[in-house]
Design an enzyme around this catalytic site. Structure first.
Site, PDB file in Angstrom:
ATOM      1  CG  PHE A 373      -1.601  -1.300   1.488  1.00  0.00           C
ATOM      2  CD1 PHE A 373      -2.444  -1.881   0.564  1.00  0.00           C
ATOM      3  CD2 PHE A 373      -1.334  -1.985   2.658  1.00  0.00           C
ATOM      4  CE1 PHE A 373      -3.028  -3.108   0.804  1.00  0.00           C
ATOM      5  CE2 PHE A 373      -1.906  -3.213   2.907  1.00  0.00           C
ATOM      6  CZ  PHE A 373      -2.751  -3.782   1.973  1.00  0.00           C
ATOM      7  CB  CYS A 374       2.190   3.606  -1.524  1.00  0.00           C
ATOM      8  SG  CYS A 374       2.136   3.262  -3.262  1.00  0.00           S
ATOM      9  CB  ALA A 375       2.468   2.489   3.942  1.00  0.00           C
TER      10      ALA A 375
END
Ligand SMILES: Cc1ncc(COP(=O)(O)O)c(C=O)c1O
Length: 461
Positions: A373-375
């Site tokens: 999740f782009c984290a």
């Protein structure tokens, strides 16, 4: 509650769109991926349709339509400020294309200050948009998260103290796009100010789901900078904003240079425009602003508190139901009354996240997200993935990469949709082998035999 949800559904475009299933049938698409992007409000689409006959270039024309377009574009700044209680006179709204651009812009601007050794204090739970832009311009440190993924505010204060006045900016997400935890932004603002730092709140997940108040400049709880994206708040068309004190953006070297950002140029000098215009070079996205402003009006009419309460109840209901499914492990589970937005990240042990998300789509037309999740650093910590393990997976592309599955609700999601999800997950959990056999090999995305305007992708990735 169901009455509320019925009313909300009427506001949204495409809630009944039928999509193909793997069995040849069709079902109404269930979107539980609102943290990525939300569908548009009808009101937004109507506002665009109403506006387009008057659409024209902003700022540069003297024709009637151009003046009208410019007025609408400029008036949007005031409406956006009111929505988040920014200061009418001291703050400016800079239009960007999304949160990522807004934070990159702020990083570029703040890096121009001459304060050698300045530190940006971020956290371990950030989206990459609020991590990477700082890395090449400042020394960056991260306040840690606990084993559930909550920010440890004491660690943030410890680091503020350790850097002894060198922290220029504390940059923190308002709410996590992975676990949905809300951060105590006002408490963090007080701490940041106490140690001489400013605070940026990444509002990409917070602003669409909760009331946000930037508070007065003379309050220690004042939020100095705020960024958010329209496409996560029912307004596609590529707009976002960065809000902050005009003073920060006045005498800077613009990141993008070109028309609109200058007063006068010769071959020998450039006289830059003042803020916000020096930060908005090129032809502006007036349609994007019409969309954002209309979405704000609709959200305001419903009431951000009403939205937050509805989504909170819906996610509590979901959490309880998922807890009854064997082998589901949730990350950042909500204790009763814990302040979070409508997001749950989980694993179903024994079935890899990407496959699970595909099965939900093929079996029940449910859209969720899977992965990191782009984290990345945050999920890696939740999953205890060391750099060594990550390198291992990088070298073995045939082995499914670890990750999580994420459900994220919007105001229009219904209890019935959650029941469909829980029912489908329950079936998969009980029959993992069968589903893995059925879908484990590369699949073709179910094809539509209907004359769709936008045919679905032919091949599964
Ligand atoms: C917390 C958070 N910050 C920033 C972003 C980046 O938003 P955008 O892609 O609109 O720039 C996202 C997107 O998912 C997000 O969830």
């Amino acid at each position: 509650m169901d009455e509320l949800s019925k009313g909300f559904r009427k506001l949204i475009v495409g809630v009944n769109t039928q999509v193909p299933l793997s069995n040849g049938g069709y079902a109404a698409a269930i979107n539980l991926d609102n943290a990525a992007t939300t569908p548009p409000f009808h009101s937004v689409m109507e506002a665009i349709t109403k506006f387009v006959p008057w659409y024209s270039s902003v700022h540069r024309g003297t024709g009637y339509k151009s003046i009208l377009s410019s007025d609408i574009y400029e008036a949007g700044r005031g409406i956006i400020k009111r929505f988040v209680h920014a200061d009418k006179n001291k703050d400016i709204v800079i239009y960007t294309k999304n949160t990522t651009e807004a934070i990159n812009l702020l990083a570029y601007v703040l890096a121009q200050d001459e304060d050698e050794g300045a530190v940006v204090l971020s956290t371990e739970m950030e989206h990459l948009a609020n991590d990477l832009p700082w890395r090449d311009k400042f020394k960056v440190d991260y306040a840690c998260t606990d084993k559930h993924g909550r920010l440890v505010v004491e660690d943030l204060e410890l680091k503020l103290r350790k850097y002894d006045g060198k922290v220029k900016l504390v940059t923190v997400t308002g709410a996590s796009n992975v676990t949905g935890y809300k951060n105590p932004i006002y408490e963090i603002a007080v701490l940041a100010h106490r140690y001489g730092a400013k605070i940026l709140v990444d509002g990409a997940q917070l602003v669409p789901h909760c009331p946000v108040d930037m508070k007065d400049f003379d309050s220690s709880e004042h939020i100095d900078y705020l960024a958010f994206s329209a496409h996560k708040m029912y307004a596609p068309f590529g707009s976002g904003v960065l809000i902050g004190p005009k003073q920060t953006f006045e005498k800077i070297e613009p990141v993008y240079k070109g028309g609109g950002a200058v007063k006068l140029v010769s071959h020998h000098f450039i006289d830059w425009e003042g803020a916000p215009y020096n930060n908005e070079a090129g032809t502006p996205n007036v349609i994007g602003i019409v969309a954002l402003v209309e979405a704000i009006k609709t959200l305001d009419r419903i009431g951000m508190n009403v939205i937050h309460e509805y989504e909170k109840k819906l996610i509590e209901y979901t959490t309880k139901a998922l807890a009854g499914i064997p082998d589901i492990v949730m990350y950042g589970p909500s204790e009763k009354d814990e302040d979070k937005i409508g997001i749950i990240a989980f694993e179903l042990m024994g079935i890899e996240p990407r496959l699970l998300s595909q099965v939900l789509s093929w079996e029940a037309a449910i859209a969720v997200r899977s992965g990191l999740f782009c984290a990345h650093p945050y999920v890696e910590k939740l999953l205890k993935l060391t750099d060594q393990k990550l390198r291992y997976y990088q070298k073995k592309p045939d082995i499914p990469f670890p990750g999580l599955v994420r459900i994220s609700v919007g105001l229009y999601n219904s209890y019935r949709e959650i029941d469909v999800l829980v029912d489908c997950l329950g079936r998969i959990a009980k029959n993992k082998k069968e589903y893995k056999q059925k879908y484990g090999k590369p699949q073709k995305t179910p094809e539509s035999n209907q004359p769709l305007l936008y045919p679905p992708r032919r091949n599964a990735p």
